[in-house]
Design a protein around this motif. Structure first.
Motif, PDB file in Angstrom:
ATOM      1  N   ARG A   1       0.846  -1.192   0.000  1.00 17.06           N
ATOM      2  CA  ARG A   1       0.000   0.000   0.000  1.00 17.06           C
ATOM      3  C   ARG A   1       0.882   1.244   0.000  1.00 17.06           C
ATOM      4  N   PRO A   2       0.544   2.252  -0.829  1.00 12.11           N
ATOM      5  CA  PRO A   2       1.358   3.477  -0.876  1.00 12.11           C
ATOM      6  C   PRO A   2       1.321   4.250   0.440  1.00 12.11           C
ATOM      7  N   LEU A   3       2.428   4.896   0.758  1.00 10.34           N
ATOM      8  CA  LEU A   3       2.467   5.810   1.897  1.00 10.34           C
ATOM      9  C   LEU A   3       1.675   7.073   1.558  1.00 10.34           C
TER      10      LEU A   3
ATOM     11  N   GLN B   1       9.839  16.582  -3.623  1.00  8.58           N
ATOM     12  CA  GLN B   1       9.660  16.915  -2.212  1.00  8.58           C
ATOM     13  C   GLN B   1       9.250  15.696  -1.388  1.00  8.58           C
ATOM     14  N   LEU B   2       8.342  14.878  -1.906  1.00  7.99           N
ATOM     15  CA  LEU B   2       7.910  13.695  -1.176  1.00  7.99           C
ATOM     16  C   LEU B   2       9.032  12.676  -1.042  1.00  7.99           C
TER      17      LEU B   2
ATOM     18  N   ARG C   1      14.835   4.886   1.163  1.00 10.88           N
ATOM     19  CA  ARG C   1      13.803   4.051   1.796  1.00 10.88           C
ATOM     20  C   ARG C   1      12.522   3.918   0.989  1.00 10.88           C
ATOM     21  N   VAL C   2      12.312   4.780  -0.013  1.00 16.94           N
ATOM     22  CA  VAL C   2      11.045   4.755  -0.749  1.00 16.94           C
ATOM     23  C   VAL C   2      11.266   4.727  -2.260  1.00 16.94           C
TER      24      VAL C   2
ATOM     25  N   ILE D   1       4.080   7.044  -3.526  1.00 22.04           N
ATOM     26  CA  ILE D   1       5.294   6.820  -2.753  1.00 22.04           C
ATOM     27  C   ILE D   1       5.069   5.532  -1.957  1.00 22.04           C
ATOM     28  N   THR D   2       5.925   4.520  -2.174  1.00 24.21           N
ATOM     29  CA  THR D   2       5.840   3.267  -1.445  1.00 24.21           C
ATOM     30  C   THR D   2       7.194   2.934  -0.819  1.00 24.21           C
TER      31      THR D   2
END
Length: 67
Positions: free
Chosen positions: A6-8, A30-31, A39-40, A61-62
């Motif tokens: 699931r995406p953050l 930015q994300l 980490r993503v 973002i995952t």
């Protein structure tokens, strides 16, 4: 079949193509920086929108999966 985590964060932008492209680059950067590049994973997908000259961009973002 493996499931995708699931995406953050999930963001959808809809509007004039040039505006959406400019904002998508900024928001994705930015994300990714906020959550940590190591980490993503940041994925973007762009599709035409319902009106001429407009597009839809999806940003997700995952977390990176451990190997």
């Amino acid at each position: 079949m493996p499931t995708r985590p699931r995406p953050l964060v999930a963001v959808r932008l809809i509007g004039p193509t040039t505006t959406v492209k400019a904002h998508a680059v900024t928001i994705a950067a930015q994300l990714t920086a906020h959550y940590g590049r190591e980490r993503v994973i940041c994925r973007t997908s762009t599709r035409p929108a319902g009106y001429s000259g407009e597009s839809r961009t999806y940003i997700t973002i995952t977390r990176k999966e451990p190997r």
